[in-house]
Design a protein around this motif. Structure first.
Motif, short mmCIF file in Angstrom:
data_model
loop_
_atom_site.label_atom_id
_atom_site.label_comp_id
_atom_site.label_asym_id
_atom_site.label_seq_id
_atom_site.Cartn_x
_atom_site.Cartn_y
_atom_site.Cartn_z
N ILE A 252 108.81 -9.58 54.92
CA ILE A 252 107.42 -9.41 54.52
C ILE A 252 107.34 -9.33 52.99
CG2 ILE A 252 107.48 -6.87 54.78
CD1 ILE A 252 104.54 -7.03 55.72
N GLY A 253 106.46 -10.11 52.41
CA GLY A 253 106.31 -10.12 50.96
C GLY A 253 104.92 -9.67 50.56
N PHE A 254 104.87 -8.87 49.49
CA PHE A 254 103.57 -8.40 48.98
C PHE A 254 103.75 -8.01 47.52
CE2 PHE A 254 100.61 -4.63 48.47
CZ PHE A 254 99.45 -5.38 48.43
N GLU A 255 102.93 -8.57 46.68
CA GLU A 255 102.93 -8.26 45.25
C GLU A 255 104.33 -8.29 44.64
OE1 GLU A 255 100.73 -4.57 44.96
OE2 GLU A 255 98.81 -5.66 44.94
N LEU B 160 105.11 -0.70 50.80
CA LEU B 160 105.64 -1.82 51.57
C LEU B 160 106.84 -1.42 52.42
CD1 LEU B 160 105.35 -4.85 52.16
CD2 LEU B 160 107.03 -5.27 50.37
N GLU B 161 107.70 -0.60 51.85
CA GLU B 161 108.89 -0.18 52.61
C GLU B 161 108.51 0.60 53.87
OE1 GLU B 161 112.22 2.12 50.87
OE2 GLU B 161 112.20 0.45 49.42
N ASP B 162 107.56 1.50 53.68
CA ASP B 162 107.09 2.30 54.82
C ASP B 162 106.43 1.41 55.87
OD1 ASP B 162 107.96 4.51 53.57
OD2 ASP B 162 106.00 5.17 52.85
N VAL B 163 105.67 0.43 55.39
CA VAL B 163 104.99 -0.47 56.32
C VAL B 163 106.04 -1.24 57.13
CG1 VAL B 163 103.62 -2.60 56.46
CG2 VAL B 163 102.87 -0.74 54.97
N ALA B 164 107.04 -1.76 56.44
CA ALA B 164 108.07 -2.57 57.11
C ALA B 164 108.79 -1.72 58.16
CB ALA B 164 109.05 -3.12 56.09
N GLU B 165 109.09 -0.49 57.77
CA GLU B 165 109.81 0.40 58.69
C GLU B 165 108.93 0.76 59.89
OE1 GLU B 165 111.13 4.29 60.14
OE2 GLU B 165 109.74 4.34 58.45
N ALA B 166 107.67 1.08 59.59
CA ALA B 166 106.75 1.49 60.66
C ALA B 166 106.48 0.34 61.63
CB ALA B 166 105.44 1.98 60.05
N LYS C 137 107.18 -7.88 45.93
CA LYS C 137 108.23 -7.11 46.62
C LYS C 137 108.43 -7.66 48.03
CE LYS C 137 106.97 -2.68 44.65
NZ LYS C 137 105.68 -2.17 45.05
N THR C 138 109.60 -7.39 48.59
CA THR C 138 109.81 -7.82 49.98
C THR C 138 110.42 -6.68 50.80
OG1 THR C 138 112.01 -8.68 49.50
CG2 THR C 138 110.21 -10.29 49.47
N GLY C 139 110.24 -6.78 52.09
CA GLY C 139 110.83 -5.81 53.01
C GLY C 139 111.25 -6.55 54.28
N ASN C 140 112.08 -5.91 55.07
CA ASN C 140 112.52 -6.55 56.31
C ASN C 140 111.85 -5.91 57.51
OD1 ASN C 140 114.41 -8.41 55.17
ND2 ASN C 140 115.68 -6.61 54.70
N VAL D 74 99.92 -11.25 51.73
CA VAL D 74 100.86 -10.50 52.56
C VAL D 74 101.48 -11.55 53.47
CG1 VAL D 74 101.17 -8.66 54.26
CG2 VAL D 74 99.43 -8.43 52.48
N ARG D 75 102.73 -11.88 53.19
CA ARG D 75 103.28 -13.10 53.78
C ARG D 75 104.57 -12.83 54.55
NH1 ARG D 75 105.72 -18.19 50.43
NH2 ARG D 75 105.90 -19.60 52.22
N ALA D 76 104.68 -13.53 55.67
CA ALA D 76 105.94 -13.47 56.43
C ALA D 76 106.71 -14.76 56.19
CB ALA D 76 105.63 -13.34 57.92
#
Ligand code: ATP
Ligand code: MG
Length: 461
Positions: free
Chosen positions: A265-268, A301-307, A270-273, A248-250
């Motif tokens: 944020i990257g995970f498996e 991941l999207e939910d995590v990034a948003e939260a 995928k990435t999110g902002n 889980v990388r920034a």
């Protein structure tokens, strides 16, 4: 707490029921502060140095408590035990044993436990009922007290775990064994007790040793002492951080003028902002750990990034930023201080104060043991190297901060040693102007008055 009869409580705690039928049920919460006990609750009487809790037993029952847990018969319905702390631990274990749908998350580290526990709490609340109470309830009292807040509705229990020595975290994991455990960092906190950072790592690593084979160990890839704990667990290891080794990388971390970080944020694959609303570069590491916990418990991941963009400061005096009506911005980070967290706070001050006048009010850092002098000198040096304009060390014990700053060649700022908080307040009074950024940091009560005074000026406007 879940409903329990006095007979069950007595059985689990090795105590005896007094002044009541064994079938009498406790239906409310467990409290050791008599003022907090609610209807149907259980009051735990501690014999403190100053106050003997037993004195309040009758009043709590009068106010609606079902029973009292105590070391002597108070004349009230209750259970008499040999020792209340072990009884509390046993009771907490009993609760966990009964809650089979509960997932326990534990976290430890030298800095940022409370902050990150609050983030994890805010993320997991989106998945289900979560217990992660505000504050720093991480010791042999606060830990079982937190566990006892779990009920049959609770899905996630987030527990902060502190250690002042070897075996402390193991003791806590024996009360309630986490399935997900995160170790944030190993820094110079509480070095006095441990002697070295390696000793600290040994103690904190007890968390991952306790995780089960189907558990998850979230480890900081950027901290070698933490990443090095991987062989100590049978759980799945998830590395978090900015280095390529992190699962889980920034990446692309940018800090804005208000000290808030954004990152990818990257995970498996995928990435999110992520765009954080909380201040401090170090929140990248804290939020990544929180993200890894949430991801491992099923959040996308999207939910995590948003939260993460919405998490806020729940427990006060930790990077608590406010701007007064006169345009002075204050960073209240006065809850606690050690060289690592002070460095993090000074970096936040520097990024928030770019092009502005910056002031750091730094108090004594407790618990540094043999590193006391060097630790204080180090933060003074860091402040000067970061170009802080004005440094006010509070109290004679903090004097080496001034020495450390003055030793930095080419620093054009000014360092003052204020004999006490009142003197520091005097220095600041009338000298702050629009645009100034002031950081206040120290070990607890040692700088609290300064920040309260800055807030008070705001409130009396
Ligand atoms: N990742 C981090 N690295 C360095 N400093 C941090 C980090 N996270 C938080 N801090 C700072 O450390 C201080 C303590 O934060 P917090 O209360 O969250 O930590 P803690 O580990 O719970 O401390 P304690 O040992 O007192 O319980 C605050 O000043 C906070 O801003
Ligand atoms: Mg804490």
């Amino acid at each position: 707490m879940i409903r329990m009869t006095l007979a069950e409580i007595a059985e689990r705690t090795g105590g005896r029921v007094v002044n009541a039928a064994p079938e009498l049920e406790v239906t409310g919460g467990v409290e050791y502060d008599s003022r907090k006990v609610g209807p149907g609750g259980l009051f735990v009487a501690f014999e403190g140095e100053k106050v003997d809790g037993h004195k309040f037993a009758a009043a709590t029952v009068e106010a609606g408590a079902a029973a009292v847990l105590s070391t002597r018969d108070t004349g009230q319905p209750g259970v008499v035990v040999a020792e209340p702390l072990s009884a509390l631990a046993a009771l907490a274990s009993a609760v966990v044993d009964r809650l089979d749908k509960l997932t326990i998350v534990g976290l430890t580290g030298s800095s940022g436990k409370t902050t990150t526990k609050d983030y994890i709490g805010q993320l997991l609340s989106r998945l289900g009922p979560t217990i992660a109470p505000a504050g720093s309830l991480n010791n042999e009292l606060g830990f079982p007290y937190t566990v006892l807040q779990a009920t049959t509705d609770t899905r996630f229990l987030v527990l902060e775990m502190g250690a002042r020595g070897i075996g402390h975290i193991r003791y806590l994991t024996n009360i309630a064994r986490p399935r997900v455990g995160a170790v944030l960092n190993i820094g110079a906190a509480h070095l006095g007790e441990f002697g070295s950072v390696e000793g600290t790592a040994k103690a904190k690593g007890e968390l991952v040793e306790a995780l089960p084979a189907d558990g998850v160990a979230v480890l900081n890839a950027d901290d070698p002492l933490v990443a090095g704990m991987a062989p100590r667990t049978v759980a799945k290891v998830v590395l978090v951080g900015e280095s390529p080794a992190a699962a889980v990388r920034a990446t692309e971390v940018v800090v804005d003028g208000a000290g808030r970080a954004s990152y990818k944020i990257g995970f498996e694959g995928k990435t999110g902002n992520v765009r954080l609303g909380v201040a401090g570069r170090h929140q990248v590491a804290n939020t990544l750990a929180a993200a890894a916990v949430a991801l491992s418990l099923g959040m996308g991941l999207e939910d995590v990034a948003e939260a993460l963009g919405e998490v806020g400061i729940v427990s006060g005096r930790r990077m608590d930023v406010f701007t007064r009506a006169d345009g002075v911005t204050v960073i209240d980070d006065s809850y606690n201080a050690n060289p690592s967290s002070t460095t993090a706070a000074l970096q936040a001050l520097a990024s928030m104060g770019e092009g502005k006048r910056t002031t750091a009010v730094l108090g004594y850092m407790a618990e540094l043991g043999p590193h006391e002098r060097s630790g204080h000198e180090e933060v003074g040096r860091v402040a000067a190297e970061l170009g802080v304009d004005r440094l006010i060390a509070v109290a004679p014990e903090a004097g080496p901060i001034v020495d450390g700053a003055r030793a930095v060649a080419g620093w054009t700022g000014e360092a003052t040693l204020a004999p006490d908080q009142a003197a520091a307040i005097e220095v600041l009074k009338g000298d702050l102007r629009d645009g100034d950024v002031v950081l206040v940091k120290g070990s607890r009560y040692r700088t609290w008055d300064v920040v309260d005074s800055l807030r008070g000026e705001e409130e009396s406007r």
